[in-house]
Design an enzyme around this catalytic site. Structure first.
Site, PDB file in Angstrom:
ATOM      1  N   ARG A   1      -9.920   1.727 -12.444  1.00  0.00           N
ATOM      2  CA  ARG A   1      -9.687   2.128 -11.055  1.00  0.00           C
ATOM      3  C   ARG A   1      -8.539   3.137 -11.001  1.00  0.00           C
ATOM      4  O   ARG A   1      -7.642   3.118 -11.845  1.00  0.00           O
ATOM      5  CB  ARG A   1      -9.385   0.902 -10.193  1.00  0.00           C
ATOM      6  N   PHE A   2      -8.589   4.009 -10.020  1.00  0.00           N
ATOM      7  CA  PHE A   2      -7.621   5.115  -9.929  1.00  0.00           C
ATOM      8  C   PHE A   2      -6.454   4.678  -9.046  1.00  0.00           C
ATOM      9  O   PHE A   2      -6.346   5.071  -7.877  1.00  0.00           O
ATOM     10  CB  PHE A   2      -8.306   6.351  -9.339  1.00  0.00           C
ATOM     11  N   THR A   3      -5.602   3.838  -9.614  1.00  0.00           N
ATOM     12  CA  THR A   3      -4.573   3.196  -8.802  1.00  0.00           C
ATOM     13  C   THR A   3      -3.234   3.946  -8.812  1.00  0.00           C
ATOM     14  O   THR A   3      -2.931   4.711  -9.728  1.00  0.00           O
ATOM     15  CB  THR A   3      -4.308   1.757  -9.315  1.00  0.00           C
ATOM     16  N   VAL A   4      -2.460   3.700  -7.764  1.00  0.00           N
ATOM     17  CA  VAL A   4      -1.034   4.034  -7.743  1.00  0.00           C
ATOM     18  C   VAL A   4      -0.288   2.708  -7.790  1.00  0.00           C
ATOM     19  O   VAL A   4      -0.848   1.694  -7.342  1.00  0.00           O
ATOM     20  CB  VAL A   4      -0.645   4.819  -6.476  1.00  0.00           C
TER      21      VAL A   4
ATOM     22  N   TRP B   1      -7.401   8.083  -3.578  1.00  0.00           N
ATOM     23  CA  TRP B   1      -6.204   8.652  -2.943  1.00  0.00           C
ATOM     24  C   TRP B   1      -6.256  10.180  -2.985  1.00  0.00           C
ATOM     25  O   TRP B   1      -6.463  10.749  -4.052  1.00  0.00           O
ATOM     26  CB  TRP B   1      -4.953   8.203  -3.680  1.00  0.00           C
TER      27      TRP B   1
ATOM     28  N   GLU C   1       1.360   0.119 -14.282  1.00  0.00           N
ATOM     29  CA  GLU C   1       1.513  -1.281 -13.856  1.00  0.00           C
ATOM     30  C   GLU C   1       2.892  -1.431 -13.218  1.00  0.00           C
ATOM     31  O   GLU C   1       3.921  -1.348 -13.905  1.00  0.00           O
ATOM     32  CB  GLU C   1       1.346  -2.200 -15.079  1.00  0.00           C
ATOM     33  N   SER C   2       2.912  -1.662 -11.928  1.00  0.00           N
ATOM     34  CA  SER C   2       4.183  -1.630 -11.199  1.00  0.00           C
ATOM     35  C   SER C   2       5.212  -2.629 -11.731  1.00  0.00           C
ATOM     36  O   SER C   2       6.408  -2.342 -11.757  1.00  0.00           O
ATOM     37  CB  SER C   2       3.948  -1.869  -9.705  1.00  0.00           C
TER      38      SER C   2
ATOM     39  N   CYS D   1       0.954   1.322  -0.188  1.00  0.00           N
ATOM     40  CA  CYS D   1       0.666   0.364  -1.267  1.00  0.00           C
ATOM     41  C   CYS D   1       1.887  -0.494  -1.621  1.00  0.00           C
ATOM     42  O   CYS D   1       2.939   0.048  -1.973  1.00  0.00           O
ATOM     43  CB  CYS D   1       0.214   1.152  -2.491  1.00  0.00           C
TER      44      CYS D   1
HETATM   45  N1  LIG Z   1      -1.657  -3.567 -11.159  1.00  0.00           N
HETATM   46  C1  LIG Z   1      -1.400  -2.467 -10.386  1.00  0.00           C
HETATM   47  C2  LIG Z   1      -2.191  -2.541  -9.088  1.00  0.00           C
HETATM   48  C3  LIG Z   1      -2.013  -1.305  -8.268  1.00  0.00           C
HETATM   49  C4  LIG Z   1      -3.070  -1.209  -7.155  1.00  0.00           C
HETATM   50  O1  LIG Z   1      -3.998  -2.014  -7.081  1.00  0.00           O
HETATM   51  N2  LIG Z   1      -2.903  -0.201  -6.290  1.00  0.00           N
HETATM   52  C5  LIG Z   1      -3.858   0.008  -5.235  1.00  0.00           C
HETATM   53  C6  LIG Z   1      -3.201   0.409  -3.943  1.00  0.00           C
HETATM   54  S1  LIG Z   1      -2.322  -0.858  -3.153  1.00  0.00           S
HETATM   55  C7  LIG Z   1      -4.750   1.186  -5.595  1.00  0.00           C
HETATM   56  O2  LIG Z   1      -4.271   2.234  -5.945  1.00  0.00           O
HETATM   57  N3  LIG Z   1      -6.036   0.981  -5.487  1.00  0.00           N
HETATM   58  C8  LIG Z   1      -7.006   2.004  -5.700  1.00  0.00           C
HETATM   59  C9  LIG Z   1      -8.292   1.433  -6.193  1.00  0.00           C
HETATM   60  O3  LIG Z   1      -8.346   0.272  -6.566  1.00  0.00           O
HETATM   61  O4  LIG Z   1      -9.244   2.226  -6.222  1.00  0.00           O
HETATM   62  C10 LIG Z   1       0.089  -2.399 -10.137  1.00  0.00           C
HETATM   63  O5  LIG Z   1       0.706  -3.418  -9.734  1.00  0.00           O
HETATM   64  O6  LIG Z   1       0.665  -1.360 -10.371  1.00  0.00           O
END
Ligand SMILES: N[C@@H](CCC(=O)N[C@@H](CS)C(=O)NCC(=O)O)C(=O)O
Length: 308
Positions: A124-127, A88, A142-143, A55
């Site tokens: 959404r379950f983001t990293v 993930w 938020e990165s 990511c």
């Molecule tokens: N705004 C977030 C976006 C993070 C993001 O979209 N991460 C993606 C991976 S590149 C993710 O984990 N997506 C999982 C999903 O949307 O289910 C950031 O910049 O931290």
């Protein structure tokens, strides 16, 4: 009986698109800061990063963690690059070289962490996730903000190497210019590749791909004869651009159809800048894992744009 989100089936591979078939990134949910006197105090070994090396957003937090010498202050867990229908997975659930188990909680998936904090979490379950080990919650996901937190919050604690003590990636006198470049790079390049790759309509694809390459042309002019994007020093603007540019030729050109030109062929100044960061600075090289990057996109993103 009303079911909480944690008890409902999830399929993270489904993306919500706009009426015209274009992709709009949703807002992130957890936006706290680490600061003295605040809810989250700066402390060594209190905070943890959950990241994917595939990511780009997560990788920018890892680069800054290293540039700021925070390796002993912030611990890290790397997920498997294969993002399936449950999102993930940790390395004990989906074994992949370089992927870790969640030794803090034994979670199977990143979604379990979100539901631990909010059993009815609807986002959404983001990293990346910046996690507080003391109160067992998410500080920030938020990165862009995690990068800012790392740049300032731990400056009173000793870094792993003395060189890091002088690093300031968002210096006061350059903030206006950094913000201006970040706005262009975020909208048209970092997120631009996703707007091209996830779009589901020809006209929206053509608009998105033209905008992306227009912005790359602009950045190429900015970097011509220069070592860095802003001033004569490394700033967060370089970190934010690097994570997309390093993925461009191996992934975005083919898989996301960002294929008007490659970086290597069409953008000599960007290419040179990228190579220098990668080969001269371990913070960039050691956080770039092409196996995780390629596996993540080619394996996980089966839902990609259908146009020409
Ligand atoms: N705004 C977030 C976006 C993070 C993001 O979209 N991460 C993606 C991976 S590149 C993710 O984990 N997506 C999982 C999903 O949307 O289910 C950031 O910049 O931290």
């Amino acid at each position: 009986m009303v079911l909480l989100a944690k008890d409902k089936p999830v399929d993270v591979t489904k993306y919500k698109l706009e009426a015209d078939g274009s992709f709009k990134r949703p807002e992130t949910a957890f936006r706290s800061f680490i600061e003295k006197g605040g809810r989250f105090e700066p402390e060594a070994d209190r905070y943890h990063l959950y990241v994917s090396l595939g990511c780009p957003w997560a990788t920018r937090t890892l680069i800054v963690r290293k540039l700021k010498g925070l390796e002993n202050i912030i611990s890290v867990t790397v997920v498997s690059p294969r993002m399936g229908t449950s999102g993930w997975a940790f390395g004990d659930i989906d074994a992949f070289p370089g992927a870790d188990a969640d030794t803090l909680y034994g979670s199977e998936h990143v979604k379990d962490l979100y539901f631990k904090v909010d059993p009815d979490f609807q986002g959404r379950f983001t990293v990346p996730i910046l996690w507080d080990k003391k109160t067992h919650t998410i500080v920030n996901n938020e990165s862009a903000e995690i990068v800012r937190i790392f740049n300032t919050a731990f400056n009173d604690l000793p870094p792993t190497d003395s060189r890091a003590a002088t690093v300031d990636l968002y210096p006061q006198e350059l903030r206006t210019e950094i913000d201006k470049i970040n706005a262009l790079v975020y909208e048209k390049i970092n997120n631009g590749v996703y707007r091209v790759g996830l779009v589901q309509a020809q006209t929206a694809y053509e608009n998105a791909v033209r905008e992306l390459f227009g912005a790359l042309d602009e950045v190429e002019r900015m970097l011509d004869g220069r070592h860095f994007l802003v001033g004569d020093r490394l700033t967060e603007a370089d970190v934010r651009l690097f994570v997309t540019v390093i993925r461009f030729d191996p992934v975005y050109v083919g898989h996301f159809k960002c294929n008007i030109q490659t970086i290597r062929d069409g953008y000599p100044a960007i290419h040179k800048w990228m190579q220098k960061l990668y080969w001269n600075d371990d913070a960039f090289r050691s956080t770039t894992d092409f196996d995780h990057i390629k596996t993540h996109y080619y394996w996980s993103h089966t839902f990609v744009s259908c146009p020409l």
